[in-house]
Design a protein around this motif. Structure first.
Motif, PDB file in Angstrom:
ATOM      1  N   LEU A 106       0.830  -1.203   0.000  1.00 50.89           N
ATOM      2  CA  LEU A 106       0.000   0.000   0.000  1.00 50.89           C
ATOM      3  C   LEU A 106       0.868   1.259   0.000  1.00 50.89           C
ATOM      4  N   ASP A 107       1.972   1.211   0.704  1.00 50.65           N
ATOM      5  CA  ASP A 107       2.873   2.366   0.736  1.00 50.65           C
ATOM      6  C   ASP A 107       3.447   2.633  -0.656  1.00 50.65           C
ATOM      7  N   PHE A 108       3.861   1.577  -1.365  1.00 48.36           N
ATOM      8  CA  PHE A 108       4.373   1.739  -2.731  1.00 48.36           C
ATOM      9  C   PHE A 108       3.273   2.277  -3.647  1.00 48.36           C
ATOM     10  N   LEU A 109       2.050   1.758  -3.503  1.00 44.79           N
ATOM     11  CA  LEU A 109       0.940   2.215  -4.329  1.00 44.79           C
ATOM     12  C   LEU A 109       0.655   3.700  -4.091  1.00 44.79           C
ATOM     13  N   THR A 110       0.777   4.130  -2.845  1.00 47.40           N
ATOM     14  CA  THR A 110       0.561   5.542  -2.525  1.00 47.40           C
ATOM     15  C   THR A 110       1.584   6.424  -3.236  1.00 47.40           C
ATOM     16  N   GLN A 111       2.820   5.959  -3.315  1.00 47.74           N
ATOM     17  CA  GLN A 111       3.843   6.713  -4.041  1.00 47.74           C
ATOM     18  C   GLN A 111       3.474   6.840  -5.526  1.00 47.74           C
ATOM     19  N   GLU A 112       2.952   5.764  -6.103  1.00 45.87           N
ATOM     20  CA  GLU A 112       2.550   5.800  -7.506  1.00 45.87           C
ATOM     21  C   GLU A 112       1.374   6.751  -7.723  1.00 45.87           C
ATOM     22  N   LEU A 113       0.414   6.719  -6.812  1.00 44.99           N
ATOM     23  CA  LEU A 113      -0.723   7.642  -6.901  1.00 44.99           C
ATOM     24  C   LEU A 113      -0.243   9.086  -6.849  1.00 44.99           C
ATOM     25  N   ASP A 125      -2.299  12.213   0.301  1.00 42.97           N
ATOM     26  CA  ASP A 125      -1.512  12.425   1.523  1.00 42.97           C
ATOM     27  C   ASP A 125      -2.217  11.806   2.731  1.00 42.97           C
ATOM     28  N   GLN A 126      -3.536  11.912   2.772  1.00 41.69           N
ATOM     29  CA  GLN A 126      -4.295  11.295   3.862  1.00 41.69           C
ATOM     30  C   GLN A 126      -4.172   9.769   3.816  1.00 41.69           C
ATOM     31  N   VAL A 127      -4.189   9.217   2.603  1.00 42.26           N
ATOM     32  CA  VAL A 127      -3.988   7.773   2.447  1.00 42.26           C
ATOM     33  C   VAL A 127      -2.610   7.376   2.964  1.00 42.26           C
ATOM     34  N   ARG A 128      -1.605   8.161   2.602  1.00 39.02           N
ATOM     35  CA  ARG A 128      -0.228   7.858   3.024  1.00 39.02           C
ATOM     36  C   ARG A 128      -0.113   7.835   4.539  1.00 39.02           C
ATOM     37  N   GLU A 129      -0.766   8.781   5.216  1.00 40.83           N
ATOM     38  CA  GLU A 129      -0.714   8.819   6.680  1.00 40.83           C
ATOM     39  C   GLU A 129      -1.321   7.553   7.286  1.00 40.83           C
TER      40      GLU A 129
END
Length: 295
Positions: free
Chosen positions: A250-257, A285-289
């Motif tokens: 999920l963290d990697f996916l957030t970077q792609e988003l 950014d909220q997803v990343r948190e």
């Protein structure tokens, strides 16, 4: 729909007793890149550490664990004893100091106040009694880990619902961007062509203006970014429905988003499209948190 997400934050407390001993396990966990470990065990029970680590790895994948064990004997005070080695060392150090400077000799209460000179006395236990107590402690520790894992799963369920809502918002904003007339290639080309004509009136042939406008319109086209955003939303939902640790994915996916949202903002030729891109970045950014706390 979300699967069995687990948070990396949780707490569990287990009390128990065995053969006149009472004990309390307290286990806390917070975010961690891997499975990190901090254990505070009573003197004489450090040998439990390797087995505890092995058990924790079977039940947890990530997180920083803070583990404490309180162990007391029922119905009696074991009293205190002097650590002769620590006392001898303290006296020797004081004698060295007195050889260099004039000072009063040490008082007993001052020596006893030094850390490690006086310590709680331990009751003598046979090897069989110690092994039985350690076995009871490990059984109770396993229960504490189960309680911690359950607390982390409960928080993970709540976090999964939040993440699902945030992915819905990203999907909506992506659809808004796709529906924005300013994002259409024809609209981009017409707008750029008009701007070029205004700047270069009469200086460049009409066909050259059209060619340059088309090239700039291609660079400003955001359809690929929008397609990838939609694809990433689908991948995120698949991860939320998956069992097992998915935090790193999920963290990697957030970077792609975030990468696609940044590109969308940089390409946007219209303020409304840029606003949508900024809203996307805010939600991402909220997803990343949230993702930082997923196991």
């Amino acid at each position: 729909m979300t699967g069995n997400l687990s948070s990396m934050t949780g707490f569990a407390r287990i009390e128990g007793a065995h053969d006149g001993w009472r004990y309390i396990w307290e286990v806390r966990s917070v975010n961690g890149r891997g499975l990190e470990w901090r254990a505070r065990l009573p003197a004489g029970f450090d040998a439990l550490d390797p087995e505890m680590r092995k058990l924790a790895k079977q039940k947890l994948a990530r997180g920083t664990l803070n583990i404490g064990l309180t162990l007391n004997k029922d119905g009696q005070d074991a009293g205190y004893a002097i650590n002769e080695a620590m006392l001898d060392n303290a006296v020797a150090m004081i004698e060295k100091i007195r050889l260099r400077i004039e000072c009063a000799p040490p008082q007993a209460e001052g020596l006893l106040a030094l850390r490690g000179v006086i310590e709680q006395a331990e009751d003598e236990m046979s090897e069989e009694m110690r092994e039985a107590l350690c076995a009871a402690l490990m059984t109770s520790f396993a229960q504490a880990l189960d309680g911690l894992a359950d607390a982390r799963r409960k928080e993970g369920v709540a976090m999964g619902e939040v993440l699902a809502g945030q992915l819905d918002m990203i999907e909506k904003l992506t659809a808004d961007a796709a529906a924005n007339a300013a994002a259409m290639p024809a609209a981009i080309r017409d707008r750029i062509s008009a701007q070029l004509k205004e700047l270069l009136e009469g200086a460049v042939p009409e066909d050259r203006l059209a060619q340059e406008a088309s090239l700039l319109a291609i660079k400003a086209d955001v359809r690929e970014e929008l397609d990838r955003l939609s694809s990433h939303v689908g991948a995120g939902r698949a991860l939320l429905a998956k069992s097992g640790p998915v935090g790193r994915d999920l963290d990697f996916l957030t970077q792609e988003l975030n990468r696609e949202a940044n590109t969308l903002c940089s390409k946007a030729q219209d303020m409304e499209l840029k606003r949508i891109g900024l809203d996307l970045k805010r939600v991402i950014d909220q997803v990343r948190e949230q993702v930082q706390n997923i196991e």
